[in-house]
Design a protein around this motif. Structure first.
Motif, PDB file in Angstrom:
ATOM      1  N   LEU A  98       0.829  -1.208   0.000  1.00 58.45           N
ATOM      2  CA  LEU A  98       0.000   0.000   0.000  1.00 58.45           C
ATOM      3  C   LEU A  98       0.863   1.257   0.000  1.00 58.45           C
ATOM      4  O   LEU A  98       0.623   2.192  -0.782  1.00 58.45           O
ATOM      5  N   VAL A  99       1.877   1.278   0.851  1.00 64.38           N
ATOM      6  CA  VAL A  99       2.767   2.446   0.914  1.00 64.38           C
ATOM      7  C   VAL A  99       3.543   2.601  -0.386  1.00 64.38           C
ATOM      8  O   VAL A  99       3.700   3.709  -0.911  1.00 64.38           O
ATOM      9  N   PHE A 104       4.451   5.682  -5.068  1.00 60.63           N
ATOM     10  CA  PHE A 104       4.761   5.649  -6.501  1.00 60.63           C
ATOM     11  C   PHE A 104       3.872   6.636  -7.255  1.00 60.63           C
ATOM     12  O   PHE A 104       4.355   7.416  -8.089  1.00 60.63           O
ATOM     13  N   VAL A 105       2.576   6.608  -6.975  1.00 60.00           N
ATOM     14  CA  VAL A 105       1.643   7.510  -7.663  1.00 60.00           C
ATOM     15  C   VAL A 105       1.972   8.967  -7.340  1.00 60.00           C
ATOM     16  O   VAL A 105       2.045   9.825  -8.234  1.00 60.00           O
ATOM     17  N   LEU A 106       2.185   9.271  -6.059  1.00 58.83           N
ATOM     18  CA  LEU A 106       2.506  10.647  -5.666  1.00 58.83           C
ATOM     19  C   LEU A 106       3.819  11.111  -6.291  1.00 58.83           C
ATOM     20  O   LEU A 106       3.919  12.243  -6.786  1.00 58.83           O
ATOM     21  N   ALA A 107       4.824  10.245  -6.261  1.00 59.13           N
ATOM     22  CA  ALA A 107       6.119  10.610  -6.829  1.00 59.13           C
ATOM     23  C   ALA A 107       6.019  10.822  -8.327  1.00 59.13           C
ATOM     24  O   ALA A 107       6.621  11.757  -8.885  1.00 59.13           O
ATOM     25  N   ALA A 108       5.252   9.959  -9.016  1.00 61.91           N
ATOM     26  CA  ALA A 108       5.109  10.092 -10.464  1.00 61.91           C
ATOM     27  C   ALA A 108       4.391  11.388 -10.821  1.00 61.91           C
ATOM     28  O   ALA A 108       4.807  12.101 -11.746  1.00 61.91           O
ATOM     29  N   VAL A 109       3.322  11.711 -10.098  1.00 56.45           N
ATOM     30  CA  VAL A 109       2.545  12.918 -10.409  1.00 56.45           C
ATOM     31  C   VAL A 109       3.347  14.179 -10.095  1.00 56.45           C
ATOM     32  O   VAL A 109       3.553  15.044 -10.960  1.00 56.45           O
ATOM     33  N   PHE A 110       3.820  14.295  -8.859  1.00 54.14           N
ATOM     34  CA  PHE A 110       4.525  15.518  -8.464  1.00 54.14           C
ATOM     35  C   PHE A 110       5.883  15.648  -9.144  1.00 54.14           C
ATOM     36  O   PHE A 110       6.287  16.740  -9.551  1.00 54.14           O
ATOM     37  N   GLY A 168      11.133   9.362  -4.006  1.00 53.39           N
ATOM     38  CA  GLY A 168      10.703   8.944  -5.338  1.00 53.39           C
ATOM     39  C   GLY A 168      10.424  10.132  -6.234  1.00 53.39           C
ATOM     40  O   GLY A 168      10.677  10.082  -7.451  1.00 53.39           O
ATOM     41  N   MET A 169       9.904  11.212  -5.661  1.00 54.43           N
ATOM     42  CA  MET A 169       9.646  12.413  -6.450  1.00 54.43           C
ATOM     43  C   MET A 169      10.936  12.948  -7.059  1.00 54.43           C
ATOM     44  O   MET A 169      10.965  13.346  -8.232  1.00 54.43           O
ATOM     45  N   PRO A 210      13.162   4.313 -13.830  1.00 48.73           N
ATOM     46  CA  PRO A 210      13.924   4.457 -12.579  1.00 48.73           C
ATOM     47  C   PRO A 210      13.042   4.431 -11.340  1.00 48.73           C
ATOM     48  O   PRO A 210      13.428   3.879 -10.304  1.00 48.73           O
ATOM     49  N   LEU A 211      11.838   5.015 -11.447  1.00 52.47           N
ATOM     50  CA  LEU A 211      10.937   5.044 -10.293  1.00 52.47           C
ATOM     51  C   LEU A 211      10.384   3.658  -9.988  1.00 52.47           C
ATOM     52  O   LEU A 211      10.250   3.279  -8.821  1.00 52.47           O
TER      53      LEU A 211
END
Length: 291
Positions: A98-99, A104-110, A168-169, A210-211
């Motif tokens: 879950l984390v 991953f989603v937050l890092a990819a978006v921001f 990740g961002m 990379p992410l």
């Protein structure tokens, strides 16, 4: 000519396919993948691995060691330890996945927005990440988790997500900065594609590798972090079942009952190691520089 081929998005999927096929010839990857699948099955369907109710306890068996029919013995409450460890897999794996997915989603978006647009957007996102980096992870997690009256899988995951997205961002931002000025991205702009189309169709798909590798490596780290926080008394709380809770309950009894520490430690260490090796193998396969 070769540099032009490498700069085109069509060459990247072929390289990735070759790398992924090569993974099947690596024993370490195959073994780690099988162990990971076993843990996922154990978390999703614990009843397939034991028919014993982990909460069916009898103090008459408190601390009894391994015996016939109970290979891991009993815990201090007289509960079957194998059943508790198997059911504890669900909490640990659930938090890890879950984390990892949420960060991953937050890092990819921001990271994608900061790297592509730059300027004010990059400044706001990067400075926010710098503030998060300035917080000592364990200390911040302890302080925030103590604010929750009841700590379950969702609350512990939420805290780890809030504290864990900046790394990740930064990876995603750096990857986007490299891709956004390549020839095929500039050609898309010249042909009239808007920012949204360029970002979603050309920049993001070619910046995520990379992410993905980083987040695969981080699953094990998240599982270990949850166990550490629970061991310190600020993570999951009963009636939850987890490896961290088992280690926390056993830390003062390990001399008299060593099996209480040995078995959850083995399961925890093996899970972390399997995810780390899996992520390391994916990095070698997906990153041409590593090959």
């Amino acid at each position: 000519m070769s540099e032009t081929v490498l700069a085109t998005p069509a060459a990247a999927p072929a390289r990735r396919r070759d790398g992924l096929r090569g993974l099947l010839r690596k024993p370490l990857f195959v073994v780690s993948a099988l162990i990971t699948l076993l843990y996922l099955a154990m978390a999703a369907f614990p009843g397939l691995f034991t028919s014993v109710d982990p909460r069916a306890c009898s103090l008459a068996f408190s601390g009894v060691g391994p015996s016939s029919g109970h290979p891991f013995g009993y815990d201090l409450q007289g509960c079957d330890y194998l059943a508790n460890i198997i059911y504890g897999t669900r909490s640990s794996i659930s938090i890890g996945l879950l984390v990892t997915v949420a960060t991953f989603v937050l890092a990819a978006v921001f990271g994608g927005l900061a790297g592509y647009f730059g300027g004010l957007v990059d400044g706001v996102v990067s400075r926010t990440a710098d503030i998060m980096f300035g917080l000592p992870f364990i200390v911040a997690a302890i302080v925030v988790l103590n604010m929750f009256p009841q700590r379950d899988v969702l609350s512990v995951s939420l805290v780890l997500i809030v504290l864990g997205w900046p790394g990740g961002m930064r990876y995603m931002r750096g990857s986007v900065l490299k891709v956004r000025n390549l020839e095929y991205v500039q050609a898309a702009r010249v042909l009239g594609s808007g920012h949204t189309r360029v970002l979603l169709s050309h920049v993001m798909p070619n910046s995520l590798t990379p992410l993905i590798v980083l987040k695969t490596l981080e699953v094990g780290a998240v599982i270990a972090a949850e166990a550490a926080l629970t061991f310190l008394g600020v993570g999951l709380q009963p009636p939850a079942i987890s490896w961290g809770l088992q280690l926390s309950a056993a830390h003062s009894q390990w001399q008299a009952h060593p099996h209480l520490v040995i078995f959850p430690s083995i399961f925890l260490s093996l899970a972390v190691l399997a995810f780390v090796v899996l992520g390391d193998s994916l990095r070698d396969a997906l990153d041409p520089k590593e090959r």
